[in-house]
Design an enzyme around this catalytic site. Structure first.
Site, short mmCIF file in Angstrom:
data_model
loop_
_atom_site.label_atom_id
_atom_site.label_comp_id
_atom_site.label_asym_id
_atom_site.label_seq_id
_atom_site.Cartn_x
_atom_site.Cartn_y
_atom_site.Cartn_z
N GLY A 92 55.27 48.86 10.49
CA GLY A 92 56.63 49.03 11.06
C GLY A 92 56.92 50.56 10.62
O GLY A 92 57.72 51.09 11.27
N GLY A 96 50.09 49.49 11.00
CA GLY A 96 49.00 49.38 12.82
C GLY A 96 49.08 51.33 12.79
O GLY A 96 48.36 52.26 12.41
N ARG A 97 50.90 51.93 13.05
CA ARG A 97 50.85 53.05 14.14
C ARG A 97 50.76 53.97 12.95
O ARG A 97 50.42 54.84 13.08
CB ARG A 97 52.10 53.61 13.85
CG ARG A 97 52.99 54.46 15.04
CD ARG A 97 54.68 54.69 14.81
NE ARG A 97 55.56 53.12 15.16
CZ ARG A 97 56.19 53.35 15.87
NH1 ARG A 97 55.60 53.73 16.97
NH2 ARG A 97 56.04 51.94 17.20
N GLU A 128 51.07 45.31 6.54
CA GLU A 128 50.23 45.13 7.88
C GLU A 128 50.91 46.32 8.84
O GLU A 128 51.24 46.67 9.81
CB GLU A 128 50.95 44.08 8.94
CG GLU A 128 50.17 43.12 8.17
CD GLU A 128 51.22 41.64 8.89
OE1 GLU A 128 52.42 41.97 9.87
OE2 GLU A 128 51.16 40.27 8.70
N CYS A 153 54.40 57.94 40.51
CA CYS A 153 55.16 58.54 42.16
C CYS A 153 56.52 57.56 40.75
O CYS A 153 57.41 56.64 41.42
CB CYS A 153 54.97 57.50 42.98
SG CYS A 153 54.56 58.44 44.28
N GLU A 154 56.76 58.00 40.44
CA GLU A 154 58.57 57.79 38.95
C GLU A 154 59.25 58.54 38.80
O GLU A 154 58.19 59.30 37.99
CB GLU A 154 58.31 56.86 37.85
CG GLU A 154 57.21 55.50 38.41
CD GLU A 154 57.91 54.59 38.94
OE1 GLU A 154 59.63 55.17 38.57
OE2 GLU A 154 58.14 53.16 39.26
N TYR A 172 49.77 52.80 20.18
CA TYR A 172 50.57 52.34 21.62
C TYR A 172 50.61 53.30 23.07
O TYR A 172 51.29 52.50 23.79
CB TYR A 172 52.18 52.33 21.56
CG TYR A 172 52.08 51.08 19.57
CD1 TYR A 172 51.65 49.34 20.05
CD2 TYR A 172 52.28 51.54 18.75
CE1 TYR A 172 52.13 48.74 19.46
CE2 TYR A 172 52.18 51.00 17.31
CZ TYR A 172 52.37 49.46 17.93
OH TYR A 172 52.36 48.38 16.75
#
Length: 458
Positions: free
Chosen positions: A274, A318-319, A316, A387-388, A417
């Site tokens: 994290g 990741g990012r 752990e 289309c948003e 991510y």
């Protein structure tokens, strides 16, 4: 009630909207945000020694670009900082076969949270003993695959899972190593979707409510399972080391209580990941060595004062390994000025290749990448082609006032991510992923085609 029932709030940077930073020079690449090998040559952005114009010409856009040396160097930094423990890369950040090879070659373990992620790792011969399986709702098939392949650890997330694992272990005549995911009551002030250690959420077994202690009793009552330690993960994109320190102290205290109640000394403590990274100017980041030294000191102090041996620590990331190694290249299309407000710069991708802005309100840094510009700053919104109305890549930023259709735009910090959460919304094919290193580029995930989109339809 358990002594550690107090909720601790941890700051992860304000989630509320911030005004865009006005850079002194729109051509500058801030080193803290861009890949370590990036720069400008002849006005164009280069990564890994390659001009982004050449990458776009050869591989097309949108394009995920991964700086291999940046990625590997961050693996080595974690290994050095946690030299007396274990570092497991969190596969959910970004995984493919080539990345699994890099992780293996750099000597890290791997955390997976599905049979699919496990399959990717096993397909390149990643050692099962260095794999940990996570998940709040692991299916019986996923657990059986983990047991059969001999993954190093399975992190238990519920009482039901304990029973399932006991059954599977007896069925296959093995004794898997398990850890208990403990909800430690550290409420990270990040987006609610990525905060994972407060009691009112789906992950883990509560420390304050006694569920974690009961899980210890149930596992120790099953000779088919080997309980090796405790696990905690307080959330994602955290930039305040205080939360990790509180979690470490509470888990170490639980180790002491397990020794007092059961006479069992658990040898491992997994403090999760994290760790945050900077996405825009002014964002904080965590020093890996500071994290390692702080966690080690706290766990050592608690355990030694109780006469317990110090457990082996596992983290752990990741990012914080993958995030800053990745850049996404887009080609600008429609450039539309909305008088008195801002200019909307539309690119040839959007929320299908980066949903984080729509999902979390994520912020990013982006620059005109195919050339330098001396034009003044233009308040912009970098948007996709879906289309948003919420299809934004960067909500608010300044781009050069002479930006035009056909220009290349690079968005930093997209290594984690983005590809993992990519979709085929509006039937857009997913972009290719290209690794760059020492002037060489190679595809590590090919671009999807329309045939891929139709495959499987009857």
């Amino acid at each position: 009630m358990h002594a550690a029932s107090t909720i601790v709030a941890v700051t992860a940077g304000p989630p509320e909207e911030r005004p865009p930073h006005t850079p002194a020079d729109l051509n500058t690449l801030e080193p803290a945000i861009w890949p370590r090998t990036s720069g400008r040559t002849g006005g164009a952005v280069t990564i890994g020694g390659i001009d982004v114009r050449d990458l776009a010409k050869e591989f097309g856009t949108p394009l995920y670009v991964v700086d291999e040396e940046d990625f590997r160097s961050r693996c080595r930094e974690y290994r050095s900082a946690f030299h007396d423990g274990e570092v497991h890369y969190a596969a959910k950040a970004f995984l493919c076969r080539e990345v699994a090879r890099w992780i293996d070659q750099e000597g890290l373990g791997l955390d997976v949270c599905s049979a699919g992620e496990l399959a990717v790792a096993l397909s390149v011969g990643f050692p099962p003993a260095r794999i940990t399986l996570h998940g709040n709702n692991k299916s019986l098939a996923e657990l059986e695959k983990a047991v059969q392949t001999g993954v190093g650890h399975i992190v238990v997330d519920s009482f039901e899972e304990i029973a399932r694992l006991g059954f599977l272990a007896e069925k296959h005549g093995v004794r898997p190593k398990v850890m208990i995911r403990v909800t430690v009551g550290v409420e990270a002030h990040t987006h609610e979707f990525i905060a994972t250690a407060h009691d009112d959420q789906k992950f883990g077994l509560s420390l304050s409510g006694g569920a974690a202690a009961e899980a210890v009793r149930r596992i120790l009552a099953l000779p088919q399972l080997e309980l090796t330690g405790l696990h905690s993960h307080i959330g994602s994109q955290i930039t305040d080391v205080g939360g990790f320190e509180v979690a470490a102290r509470r888990l170490a205290t639980l180790l002491v209580e397990i020794k007092e109640e059961h006479g069992v000394v658990l040898p491992e403590l997994d403090l999760g990941g994290g760790y945050g990274i900077p996405y825009v100017t002014g964002d904080e980041s965590l020093d890996v060595k500071v994290i390692a030294d702080g966690l080690r000191e706290i766990v050592t102090k608690v355990c030694e004062s109780a006469g317990l041996p110090v457990p082996r620590l596992t983290v752990e990331p990741g990012r914080s390994i993958a995030g800053l190694s990745g850049v996404t290249l887009y080609e600008a299309g429609t450039v539309k000025n909305v008088e008195g407000l801002r200019t909307y710069v539309s690119v040839d991708g959007g929320m299908s290749d980066n949903v984080r802005t729509a999902l979390y309100g994520a912020e990013y840094t982006a620059v005109l990448a195919s050339r330098e510009s001396q034009a003044g700053p233009m308040l912009s919104r970098l948007v996709g082609k879906h289309c948003e109305s919420g299809d934004m890549v960067v909500r608010d930023l300044y781009l050069p006032g002479d930006l035009a259709p056909g220009d290349l735009i690079a968005v930093a910090g997209t290594g984690a991510y983005c590809r993992s959460l990519a979709s085929n919304y509006n039937y857009l094919p997913k972009p290719a992923v290209v690794a760059v290193s020492n002037g060489q580029a190679r595809v590590i995930i090919r671009r999807e085609t329309e045939d891929d989109l139709l495959r499987g339809q009857l």
